[in-house]
Design a protein around this motif. Structure first.
Motif, PDB file in Angstrom:
ATOM      1  N   LEU A 105      28.662  44.525  32.591  1.00  0.00           N
ATOM      2  CA  LEU A 105      27.738  44.705  33.714  1.00  0.00           C
ATOM      3  C   LEU A 105      26.811  45.898  33.477  1.00  0.00           C
ATOM      4  CD1 LEU A 105      29.539  44.318  37.167  1.00  0.00           C
ATOM      5  CD2 LEU A 105      27.655  42.960  36.249  1.00  0.00           C
TER       6      LEU A 105
ATOM      7  N   ARG B  68      34.436  37.865  36.122  1.00  0.00           N
ATOM      8  CA  ARG B  68      35.743  38.528  35.998  1.00  0.00           C
ATOM      9  C   ARG B  68      36.784  37.560  35.432  1.00  0.00           C
ATOM     10  NH1 ARG B  68      38.392  40.163  40.766  1.00  0.00           N
ATOM     11  NH2 ARG B  68      39.693  41.507  39.494  1.00  0.00           N
ATOM     12  N   ARG B  69      36.688  36.313  35.873  1.00  0.00           N
ATOM     13  CA  ARG B  69      37.643  35.314  35.398  1.00  0.00           C
ATOM     14  C   ARG B  69      37.468  35.077  33.899  1.00  0.00           C
ATOM     15  NH1 ARG B  69      36.876  30.001  38.557  1.00  0.00           N
ATOM     16  NH2 ARG B  69      35.068  29.917  37.192  1.00  0.00           N
TER      17      ARG B  69
ATOM     18  N   VAL C 257      35.826  40.716  45.154  1.00  0.00           N
ATOM     19  CA  VAL C 257      35.337  41.552  44.059  1.00  0.00           C
ATOM     20  C   VAL C 257      35.777  43.001  44.300  1.00  0.00           C
ATOM     21  CG1 VAL C 257      33.266  42.491  42.999  1.00  0.00           C
ATOM     22  CG2 VAL C 257      33.373  40.064  43.584  1.00  0.00           C
ATOM     23  N   PRO C 258      36.450  43.625  43.316  1.00  0.00           N
ATOM     24  CA  PRO C 258      36.914  45.008  43.513  1.00  0.00           C
ATOM     25  C   PRO C 258      35.756  45.973  43.799  1.00  0.00           C
ATOM     26  CG  PRO C 258      37.899  44.051  41.550  1.00  0.00           C
ATOM     27  CD  PRO C 258      36.845  43.096  42.011  1.00  0.00           C
TER      28      PRO C 258
ATOM     29  N   ARG D 105      44.696  41.658  32.913  1.00  0.00           N
ATOM     30  CA  ARG D 105      43.664  41.713  33.961  1.00  0.00           C
ATOM     31  C   ARG D 105      42.903  43.042  33.947  1.00  0.00           C
ATOM     32  NH1 ARG D 105      45.410  36.885  36.543  1.00  0.00           N
ATOM     33  NH2 ARG D 105      45.769  35.933  34.544  1.00  0.00           N
TER      34      ARG D 105
ATOM     35  N   HIS E 282      45.779  28.891  35.938  1.00  0.00           N
ATOM     36  CA  HIS E 282      46.275  30.224  35.592  1.00  0.00           C
ATOM     37  C   HIS E 282      45.236  31.300  35.889  1.00  0.00           C
ATOM     38  CE1 HIS E 282      48.632  33.237  33.472  1.00  0.00           C
ATOM     39  NE2 HIS E 282      47.529  33.612  32.852  1.00  0.00           N
ATOM     40  N   PHE E 283      43.977  31.010  35.590  1.00  0.00           N
ATOM     41  CA  PHE E 283      42.948  32.035  35.766  1.00  0.00           C
ATOM     42  C   PHE E 283      42.201  31.922  37.099  1.00  0.00           C
ATOM     43  CE2 PHE E 283      43.531  31.977  31.141  1.00  0.00           C
ATOM     44  CZ  PHE E 283      43.768  33.319  30.923  1.00  0.00           C
TER      45      PHE E 283
ATOM     46  N   GLU F 289      39.798  36.157  44.027  1.00  0.00           N
ATOM     47  CA  GLU F 289      39.990  37.488  44.630  1.00  0.00           C
ATOM     48  C   GLU F 289      38.678  38.044  45.136  1.00  0.00           C
ATOM     49  OE1 GLU F 289      43.176  38.924  41.311  1.00  0.00           O
ATOM     50  OE2 GLU F 289      41.341  40.089  41.526  1.00  0.00           O
TER      51      GLU F 289
ATOM     52  N   VAL G  89      41.909  34.918  39.694  1.00  0.00           N
ATOM     53  CA  VAL G  89      40.972  36.015  39.430  1.00  0.00           C
ATOM     54  C   VAL G  89      39.618  35.705  40.072  1.00  0.00           C
ATOM     55  CG1 VAL G  89      39.895  37.442  37.662  1.00  0.00           C
ATOM     56  CG2 VAL G  89      42.116  36.401  37.210  1.00  0.00           C
ATOM     57  N   GLY G  90      39.219  34.445  39.986  1.00  0.00           N
ATOM     58  CA  GLY G  90      37.921  34.053  40.548  1.00  0.00           C
ATOM     59  C   GLY G  90      37.921  33.962  42.066  1.00  0.00           C
TER      60      GLY G  90
ATOM     61  N   LEU H 175      26.281  39.982  41.830  1.00  0.00           N
ATOM     62  CA  LEU H 175      27.447  40.034  42.719  1.00  0.00           C
ATOM     63  C   LEU H 175      27.948  38.623  43.025  1.00  0.00           C
ATOM     64  CD1 LEU H 175      29.234  42.037  44.261  1.00  0.00           C
ATOM     65  CD2 LEU H 175      27.682  41.822  46.214  1.00  0.00           C
TER      66      LEU H 175
ATOM     67  N   PHE I  60      33.094  47.321  41.215  1.00  0.00           N
ATOM     68  CA  PHE I  60      31.924  46.519  40.840  1.00  0.00           C
ATOM     69  C   PHE I  60      30.858  46.568  41.936  1.00  0.00           C
ATOM     70  CE2 PHE I  60      35.443  44.461  38.496  1.00  0.00           C
ATOM     71  CZ  PHE I  60      34.993  44.750  37.217  1.00  0.00           C
ATOM     72  N   ARG I  61      31.310  46.526  43.193  1.00  0.00           N
ATOM     73  CA  ARG I  61      30.360  46.623  44.312  1.00  0.00           C
ATOM     74  C   ARG I  61      29.603  47.948  44.246  1.00  0.00           C
ATOM     75  NH1 ARG I  61      30.324  43.082  48.159  1.00  0.00           N
ATOM     76  NH2 ARG I  61      31.958  41.517  48.217  1.00  0.00           N
TER      77      ARG I  61
ATOM     78  N   LEU J 142      29.899  37.324  40.098  1.00  0.00           N
ATOM     79  CA  LEU J 142      30.909  38.243  39.578  1.00  0.00           C
ATOM     80  C   LEU J 142      32.323  37.667  39.538  1.00  0.00           C
ATOM     81  CD1 LEU J 142      30.856  40.944  38.281  1.00  0.00           C
ATOM     82  CD2 LEU J 142      31.133  42.021  40.483  1.00  0.00           C
ATOM     83  N   PRO J 143      32.749  36.908  40.567  1.00  0.00           N
ATOM     84  CA  PRO J 143      34.101  36.328  40.476  1.00  0.00           C
ATOM     85  C   PRO J 143      34.289  35.494  39.206  1.00  0.00           C
ATOM     86  CG  PRO J 143      33.301  36.132  42.709  1.00  0.00           C
ATOM     87  CD  PRO J 143      32.141  36.652  41.880  1.00  0.00           C
ATOM     88  N   ARG J 144      33.272  34.723  38.854  1.00  0.00           N
ATOM     89  CA  ARG J 144      33.387  33.916  37.632  1.00  0.00           C
ATOM     90  C   ARG J 144      33.363  34.789  36.392  1.00  0.00           C
ATOM     91  NH1 ARG J 144      28.969  30.076  37.068  1.00  0.00           N
ATOM     92  NH2 ARG J 144      27.849  31.025  38.790  1.00  0.00           N
TER      93      ARG J 144
END
Lengths: 231, 162
Positions: free
Chosen positions: B36, B15-16, A61-62, B25, A52-53, A59, A56-57, B8, A65-66, B11-13
């Protein structure tokens, strides 16, 4: 009935048991269909939550955040160059200043046609922008219309350079077709003598950070790369 | 590698993890961003050589707990908690989020915070019990009993077919 309690059963599902207890649970599972069914329910629950999650991991990074991280990296490099990875380019302080403060800017297009076009299906720099990318060294560009920010080697090989002018800024990498534009953002706008680092700069920094392998080139490395035709 | 590039990379983890704690979300990303910013301000407190991901999980979790307390106070002012999914929306985004909310999101939200964070670290993030207990600052036995109760509640809500 087996002697396996719920805590031990889920520890088995989570792979947390030592060898002795793992065997004990597995023997009990073989003998007790109800326990095996319970274990299967726990396994499915874990898989369902993970699945389910997971998107998100996965995608990208939006940008928010960058941008946040790029701005932080840039500020830190200006405040204390000795402690950051940007040391390589902060030592040529003028380079950092040109990227962040946008000093001494001019026009990209002016008699040379458009700065960007499509060649063999690839977006490439043209005209004066292509010349700047080919020839201009970051260490020697007083009064140049378009300024080079950083020159750096990209992951997987090859050279890339960030640039900034009045109309546009961005990053381009040397390919067979020429300088492939990796990113294009609005430039610094009409000439000003002083400008704060903008979000555009942060976006360029983030792209540089995502692409580069190792520290940006110093003046000698940049000159050598130009000699070699950026190959 | 700099502090920022290291952040960076994980970051994916992060965010999850934030998404699995949060109501949706968008809230997860807001939580992640707040954490952050906090981490960047407190960068000198991170000890190089230790796990940056554990440090960040801890910060996200602490921000989430703090915000949860503030939200609870606000929620008590506006609507009774058992009103659940139908009322108490703060605005358009809230309405939309509720429409999009899946069974899993709803079930996670129904868990008490101490069970939700344990479930999120172990079942979503895949941390070992030892790592999760360290992030949460609780003994292993406390962690495992939260996992047992949290899982039992989730299975009850989502059905045996989970």
């Amino acid at each position: 009935m087996s002697m396996i309690d719920e805590a031990m059963l889920i520890a088995w599902v989570d792979g947390e048991l030592d060898e002795v207890n793992r065997r004990r649970v597995e023997r009990a599972l073989a003998d007790d269909p109800a326990l095996a069914e319970r274990a299967e329910t726990h396994r499915r629950l874990r898989a369902r939550l993970t699945d389910h999650f997971a998107p998100v991991g996965e995608e990208p990074v939006p940008d928010r955040f960058r941008t946040l991280l790029a701005e932080s990296a840039a500020v830190v490099s200006m405040e204390r160059p000795g402690r950051s990875r940007w040391r390589g380019w902060a030592t040529g302080g003028a380079i950092a200043a040109s990227l962040l403060l946008g000093l001494g800017l001019g026009r990209v297009s002016g008699g040379d046609g458009e700065p960007v076009g499509v060649r063999d299906g690839v977006m490439v720099a043209k005209g004066q922008l292509a010349s700047v990318l080919d020839d201009q060294l970051a260490a020697a560009q007083d009064g140049a219309a378009v300024r080079i920010g950083l020159s750096f080697r990209r992951k997987g090989g090859g050279w890339c350079r960030s640039f900034e002018g009045e109309a546009l800024a961005g990053v381009a990498c040397r390919e067979e077709q020429g300088w492939q534009v990796q990113q294009l953002v609005p430039g610094t706008g009409p000439e000003t003598t002083y400008r704060q680092a903008s979000s555009g700069d942060a976006r360029v920094l983030a792209t540089v950070d995502a692409l580069r392998e190792g520290p940006p080139a110093d003046a000698a490395q940049e000159a050598a790369a130009r000699e070699a035709g950026w190959r | 590698m700099s502090f920022e590039s290291d952040l960076l990379a994980i970051l994916p983890r992060l965010r999850r993890f934030a998404a699995s704690l949060s109501q949706d979300r968008a809230d997860g990303d807001d939580l992640c961003q707040a954490a952050l910013e906090k981490a960047l301000r407190a960068r000198d407190q991170w000890q190089p050589g230790t796990r940056l991901d554990s440090w960040m999980y801890r910060i996200i979790r602490n921000v989430w707990i703090d915000e949860g307390r503030a939200r609870q106070r606000a929620a008590r002012t506006f609507a009774p908690e058992e009103a659940g999914a139908d009322v108490g929306d703060a605005g358009d985004r809230g309405v939309e989020a509720h429409v999009m909310l899946s069974d899993v999101d709803r079930a996670m939200q129904a868990l008490p915070p101490e069970q939700r964070e344990a479930i999120a670290l172990v079942l979503v993030e895949g941390l070992s019990y030892k790592e999760a207990a360290e992030v949460l600052g609780v003994p292993m036995g406390t962690l495992t009993s939260r996992l047992v109760r949290g899982r039992g509640a989730l299975i009850a809500m989502l059905g045996e077919a989970a």
